[in-house]
Design an enzyme around this catalytic site. Structure first.
Site, short mmCIF file in Angstrom:
data_model
loop_
_atom_site.label_atom_id
_atom_site.label_comp_id
_atom_site.label_asym_id
_atom_site.label_seq_id
_atom_site.Cartn_x
_atom_site.Cartn_y
_atom_site.Cartn_z
N GLY A 1 0.82 -1.22 0.00
CA GLY A 1 0.00 0.00 0.00
C GLY A 1 0.85 1.26 0.00
N CYS A 2 1.89 1.25 0.80
CA CYS A 2 2.76 2.43 0.91
C CYS A 2 3.51 2.68 -0.40
CB CYS A 2 3.72 2.28 2.08
SG CYS A 2 2.85 2.17 3.66
#
Length: 156
Positions: free
Chosen positions: A45-46
């Site tokens: 996600g990051c």
């Protein structure tokens, strides 16, 4: 500490950059700042969030805006993350999560029945006068860069 709201003064901080230098938020006064908190460098996600900002940098820079990504990772880890994905903005190492605490994003999280403290994915848009112009809490990565660009268009 009171929860930050739109119109609040953005809490001042000095923190290490991916280059190991100190960055003071006050040094960016007069410029719009996108300060995005992410939980951990080089996680799916990051990485998608960082690459979303990377891919829109021409549009973001056209609004006279600086992007700062901040996580509790150490300097070496954020430097490696920046290099791996050719991120054209500064990453900050908030190892003691002091900045995350000031911004109210160091929170209790639950995952697979385990409770722990961590960063809640949150983005703050800071106006040139140092006040918070927009807050995006519990960010969903997909479409987030568009939300930020729309917010930036409202900030003078």
């Amino acid at each position: 500490m009171a929860e930050l709201k739109v119109g609040s003064k953005a809490p001042a901080f000095t923190v290490k950059t991916d280059a190991g230098e100190n960055l003071k938020l006050s040094s960016l006064k007069g410029t719009k700042v996108v300060l995005y908190f992410y939980p951990k460098a080089d996680t799916p996600g990051c990485t998608r969030e960082a690459c979303g900002f990377r891919d829109e940098m021409p549009r973001i820079e056209a609004t006279n805006t600086v992007v700062l990504g901040i996580s509790p990772d150490p300097v070496a880890r954020v430097a490696k993350f920046k290099e791996k994905y050719s991120l054209p903005f500064t990453l900050l190492a908030d190892e003691d999560h002091a900045v995350a605490g000031q911004y109210g994003v160091w929170v209790e999280k639950k995952n697979y029945g385990k409770t722990y403290m961590g960063v809640e994915r949150t983005t703050f848009v800071i106006a040139p006068d140092g006040k918070v112009a927009a807050i995006f809490r519990k960010v969903k990565v997909d479409g987030h860069t568009e939300q930020v660009l729309a917010a930036l268009a409202q900030v003078s």
